[in-house]
Design a protein around this motif. Structure first.
Motif, PDB file in Angstrom:
ATOM      1  N   GLY A 117      -9.904   7.021   2.570  1.00  0.00           N
ATOM      2  CA  GLY A 117      -9.130   5.787   2.744  1.00  0.00           C
ATOM      3  C   GLY A 117      -7.651   6.002   2.514  1.00  0.00           C
ATOM      4  O   GLY A 117      -6.807   5.409   3.193  1.00  0.00           O
ATOM      5  N   ALA A 118      -7.308   6.874   1.578  1.00  0.00           N
ATOM      6  CA  ALA A 118      -5.900   7.189   1.333  1.00  0.00           C
ATOM      7  C   ALA A 118      -5.321   7.958   2.519  1.00  0.00           C
ATOM      8  O   ALA A 118      -4.179   7.712   2.932  1.00  0.00           O
ATOM      9  CB  ALA A 118      -5.743   7.987   0.044  1.00  0.00           C
TER      10      ALA A 118
ATOM     11  N   GLU B 264      -1.972   5.882   9.222  1.00  0.00           N
ATOM     12  CA  GLU B 264      -1.614   4.595   9.822  1.00  0.00           C
ATOM     13  C   GLU B 264      -0.174   4.238   9.476  1.00  0.00           C
ATOM     14  O   GLU B 264       0.567   3.710  10.317  1.00  0.00           O
ATOM     15  CB  GLU B 264      -2.580   3.503   9.357  1.00  0.00           C
ATOM     16  CG  GLU B 264      -2.484   2.214  10.157  1.00  0.00           C
ATOM     17  CD  GLU B 264      -1.357   1.294   9.702  1.00  0.00           C
ATOM     18  OE1 GLU B 264      -0.927   0.447  10.495  1.00  0.00           O
ATOM     19  OE2 GLU B 264      -0.894   1.432   8.541  1.00  0.00           O
ATOM     20  N   SER B 265       0.248   4.546   8.276  1.00  0.00           N
ATOM     21  CA  SER B 265       1.629   4.288   7.866  1.00  0.00           C
ATOM     22  C   SER B 265       2.612   5.140   8.658  1.00  0.00           C
ATOM     23  O   SER B 265       3.697   4.671   9.020  1.00  0.00           O
ATOM     24  CB  SER B 265       1.794   4.534   6.364  1.00  0.00           C
ATOM     25  OG  SER B 265       0.993   3.637   5.626  1.00  0.00           O
TER      26      SER B 265
ATOM     27  N   PHE C  22      -6.406   7.772   5.626  1.00  0.00           N
ATOM     28  CA  PHE C  22      -6.291   6.790   6.710  1.00  0.00           C
ATOM     29  C   PHE C  22      -4.995   6.004   6.557  1.00  0.00           C
ATOM     30  O   PHE C  22      -4.236   5.839   7.520  1.00  0.00           O
ATOM     31  CB  PHE C  22      -7.498   5.845   6.704  1.00  0.00           C
ATOM     32  CG  PHE C  22      -7.491   4.850   7.833  1.00  0.00           C
ATOM     33  CD1 PHE C  22      -8.258   5.058   8.963  1.00  0.00           C
ATOM     34  CD2 PHE C  22      -6.715   3.694   7.772  1.00  0.00           C
ATOM     35  CE1 PHE C  22      -8.253   4.147  10.017  1.00  0.00           C
ATOM     36  CE2 PHE C  22      -6.697   2.784   8.810  1.00  0.00           C
ATOM     37  CZ  PHE C  22      -7.466   3.008   9.945  1.00  0.00           C
ATOM     38  N   THR C  23      -4.733   5.523   5.341  1.00  0.00           N
ATOM     39  CA  THR C  23      -3.522   4.738   5.097  1.00  0.00           C
ATOM     40  C   THR C  23      -2.267   5.568   5.343  1.00  0.00           C
ATOM     41  O   THR C  23      -1.288   5.072   5.916  1.00  0.00           O
ATOM     42  CB  THR C  23      -3.535   4.161   3.676  1.00  0.00           C
ATOM     43  OG1 THR C  23      -4.702   3.336   3.533  1.00  0.00           O
ATOM     44  CG2 THR C  23      -2.297   3.342   3.389  1.00  0.00           C
TER      45      THR C  23
ATOM     46  N   MET D 295       0.828  -1.220   0.000  1.00  0.00           N
ATOM     47  CA  MET D 295       0.000   0.000   0.000  1.00  0.00           C
ATOM     48  C   MET D 295       0.854   1.259   0.000  1.00  0.00           C
ATOM     49  O   MET D 295       0.459   2.287  -0.553  1.00  0.00           O
ATOM     50  CB  MET D 295      -0.953   0.015   1.203  1.00  0.00           C
ATOM     51  CG  MET D 295      -2.197  -0.824   0.990  1.00  0.00           C
ATOM     52  SD  MET D 295      -3.180  -0.330  -0.451  1.00  0.00           S
ATOM     53  CE  MET D 295      -3.781   1.261   0.065  1.00  0.00           C
ATOM     54  N   VAL D 296       2.023   1.195   0.610  1.00  0.00           N
ATOM     55  CA  VAL D 296       2.933   2.348   0.601  1.00  0.00           C
ATOM     56  C   VAL D 296       3.328   2.673  -0.835  1.00  0.00           C
ATOM     57  O   VAL D 296       3.303   3.830  -1.259  1.00  0.00           O
ATOM     58  CB  VAL D 296       4.172   2.061   1.480  1.00  0.00           C
ATOM     59  CG1 VAL D 296       5.260   3.107   1.260  1.00  0.00           C
ATOM     60  CG2 VAL D 296       3.777   1.999   2.947  1.00  0.00           C
TER      61      VAL D 296
ATOM     62  N   LEU E 135       0.201   3.977  -3.021  1.00  0.00           N
ATOM     63  CA  LEU E 135      -0.159   5.378  -2.807  1.00  0.00           C
ATOM     64  C   LEU E 135       1.013   6.342  -3.008  1.00  0.00           C
ATOM     65  O   LEU E 135       0.839   7.548  -2.889  1.00  0.00           O
ATOM     66  CB  LEU E 135      -0.735   5.563  -1.398  1.00  0.00           C
ATOM     67  CG  LEU E 135      -2.099   4.926  -1.151  1.00  0.00           C
ATOM     68  CD1 LEU E 135      -2.502   5.103   0.315  1.00  0.00           C
ATOM     69  CD2 LEU E 135      -3.156   5.507  -2.066  1.00  0.00           C
TER      70      LEU E 135
END
Length: 145
Positions: free
Chosen positions: A49-50, A56-57, A52-53, A13-14, A17
Protein backbone atom coordinates in the motif's frame (compact mmCIF):
# COMPACT_ATOMS: atom_id res chain seq x y z
CA UNK A 1 6.44 26.94 -3.88
CA UNK A 2 7.44 23.82 -5.82
CA UNK A 3 4.95 21.12 -6.82
CA UNK A 4 6.50 18.80 -4.24
CA UNK A 5 6.18 21.38 -1.48
CA UNK A 6 2.58 22.10 -2.49
CA UNK A 7 1.62 18.42 -2.50
CA UNK A 8 3.37 17.79 0.81
CA UNK A 9 1.41 20.69 2.30
CA UNK A 10 -1.98 19.65 0.89
CA UNK A 11 -2.00 15.84 0.67
CA UNK A 12 -1.97 14.17 4.10
CA UNK A 13 -0.75 10.77 2.79
CA UNK A 14 2.36 12.43 1.36
CA UNK A 15 3.24 13.72 4.83
CA UNK A 16 2.22 10.47 6.54
CA UNK A 17 4.61 8.42 4.40
CA UNK A 18 7.32 11.12 4.37
CA UNK A 19 7.50 11.01 0.58
CA UNK A 20 10.34 13.03 -0.89
CA UNK A 21 9.99 14.87 -4.22
CA UNK A 22 13.34 14.52 -5.99
CA UNK A 23 12.25 15.82 -9.41
CA UNK A 24 8.99 17.23 -10.76
CA UNK A 25 9.02 18.39 -14.36
CA UNK A 26 6.51 18.01 -17.21
CA UNK A 27 8.76 15.24 -18.56
CA UNK A 28 9.31 13.22 -15.40
CA UNK A 29 8.54 13.03 -11.70
CA UNK A 30 10.73 11.13 -9.25
CA UNK A 31 9.66 10.48 -5.66
CA UNK A 32 11.31 8.54 -2.88
CA UNK A 33 9.85 6.51 -0.04
CA UNK A 34 12.37 6.29 2.83
CA UNK A 35 12.88 2.98 4.63
CA UNK A 36 10.54 3.25 7.64
CA UNK A 37 9.70 0.40 9.98
CA UNK A 38 6.18 1.70 10.59
CA UNK A 39 5.37 1.01 6.93
CA UNK A 40 7.05 -2.39 6.54
CA UNK A 41 5.29 -5.54 5.47
CA UNK A 42 5.75 -9.03 6.89
CA UNK A 43 9.15 -9.47 5.17
CA UNK A 44 10.66 -6.16 6.25
CA UNK A 45 10.21 -4.11 3.10
CA UNK A 46 7.82 -1.32 2.24
CA UNK A 47 4.18 -2.38 2.41
CA UNK A 48 2.41 -2.79 -0.95
CA UNK A 49 0.00 0.00 0.00
CA UNK A 50 2.88 2.37 0.68
CA UNK A 51 4.44 1.53 -2.70
CA UNK A 52 1.07 2.07 -4.40
CA UNK A 53 0.77 5.48 -2.73
CA UNK A 54 4.33 6.36 -3.74
CA UNK A 55 3.68 5.49 -7.39
CA UNK A 56 0.27 7.17 -7.51
CA UNK A 57 1.78 10.28 -5.94
CA UNK A 58 4.51 10.34 -8.59
CA UNK A 59 1.86 10.13 -11.28
CA UNK A 60 -0.02 13.04 -9.73
CA UNK A 61 3.14 15.12 -9.53
CA UNK A 62 3.87 14.80 -13.24
CA UNK A 63 0.22 15.54 -14.08
CA UNK A 64 0.44 18.79 -12.11
CA UNK A 65 3.79 19.65 -13.67
CA UNK A 66 2.52 18.99 -17.20
CA UNK A 67 -0.98 20.45 -16.87
CA UNK A 68 -0.79 22.96 -14.02
CA UNK A 69 -1.46 25.74 -16.51
CA UNK A 70 -4.84 24.12 -17.31
CA UNK A 71 -6.19 24.11 -13.74
CA UNK A 72 -8.33 27.20 -14.32
CA UNK A 73 -10.42 25.26 -16.82
CA UNK A 74 -10.07 21.58 -15.87
CA UNK A 75 -9.46 19.41 -12.84
CA UNK A 76 -7.12 16.40 -13.07
CA UNK A 77 -8.62 13.16 -11.75
CA UNK A 78 -7.26 9.64 -11.59
CA UNK A 79 -9.59 7.31 -13.51
CA UNK A 80 -7.95 3.94 -12.86
CA UNK A 81 -4.70 2.41 -11.66
CA UNK A 82 -3.03 -0.94 -12.17
CA UNK A 83 0.09 -2.07 -10.37
CA UNK A 84 2.34 -5.09 -10.72
CA UNK A 85 4.82 -6.04 -8.01
CA UNK A 86 7.89 -7.50 -9.75
CA UNK A 87 10.56 -8.12 -7.08
CA UNK A 88 10.93 -7.87 -3.35
CA UNK A 89 11.52 -4.29 -2.30
CA UNK A 90 13.76 -3.74 0.70
CA UNK A 91 15.07 -0.42 1.92
CA UNK A 92 14.16 2.91 0.35
CA UNK A 93 12.40 2.83 -3.03
CA UNK A 94 11.97 5.39 -5.81
CA UNK A 95 9.09 5.92 -8.22
CA UNK A 96 9.70 7.50 -11.62
CA UNK A 97 6.65 8.68 -13.57
CA UNK A 98 6.39 9.64 -17.25
CA UNK A 99 3.43 10.72 -19.38
CA UNK A 100 2.18 8.11 -21.83
CA UNK A 101 0.97 10.73 -24.33
CA UNK A 102 2.36 14.10 -25.40
CA UNK A 103 0.92 16.85 -23.19
CA UNK A 104 0.15 18.93 -26.29
CA UNK A 105 -2.16 16.19 -27.62
CA UNK A 106 -4.04 16.07 -24.30
CA UNK A 107 -4.45 19.86 -24.26
CA UNK A 108 -5.62 19.81 -27.89
CA UNK A 109 -8.43 17.41 -26.91
CA UNK A 110 -9.35 19.70 -24.03
CA UNK A 111 -9.40 22.63 -26.48
CA UNK A 112 -11.86 20.65 -28.62
CA UNK A 113 -14.23 20.41 -25.66
CA UNK A 114 -13.40 16.78 -24.94
CA UNK A 115 -12.49 15.16 -21.64
CA UNK A 116 -9.08 13.70 -22.49
CA UNK A 117 -7.69 10.59 -20.84
CA UNK A 118 -4.01 9.75 -20.75
CA UNK A 119 -1.80 7.15 -19.08
CA UNK A 120 1.07 7.83 -16.74
CA UNK A 121 3.54 4.99 -16.37
CA UNK A 122 5.50 4.62 -13.15
CA UNK A 123 8.50 2.42 -12.43
CA UNK A 124 9.38 1.61 -8.81
CA UNK A 125 13.01 0.73 -8.12
CA UNK A 126 15.11 -0.13 -5.11
CA UNK A 127 18.57 1.32 -4.44
CA UNK A 128 20.38 -1.27 -6.59
CA UNK A 129 18.24 -0.24 -9.58
CA UNK A 130 16.13 -3.41 -9.67
CA UNK A 131 12.54 -2.81 -10.74
CA UNK A 132 10.27 -3.81 -7.88
CA UNK A 133 7.01 -2.60 -9.36
CA UNK A 134 5.31 -1.03 -12.34
CA UNK A 135 2.12 1.01 -12.32
CA UNK A 136 -0.08 2.64 -14.91
CA UNK A 137 -2.49 5.34 -13.79
CA UNK A 138 -5.03 6.62 -16.29
CA UNK A 139 -5.81 10.29 -15.66
CA UNK A 140 -8.38 12.65 -17.13
CA UNK A 141 -8.70 16.41 -17.30
CA UNK A 142 -12.35 17.04 -16.45
CA UNK A 143 -13.45 20.40 -17.87
CA UNK A 144 -14.89 22.80 -15.27
CA UNK A 145 -18.59 23.56 -15.54
Amino acid sequence: MSIGEMLAATVPMVRTLNLEYLETTPERAVLSLPDQGDFHNHIGGPHAGAMFTLAESASGAIVLAAFGDQLSRAVPLAVSAEIAYRKVALGPVKATAVLGRPAADVVAELDEGKRPEFPVTVTITREDGAVTGEMTVVWTLRPNG
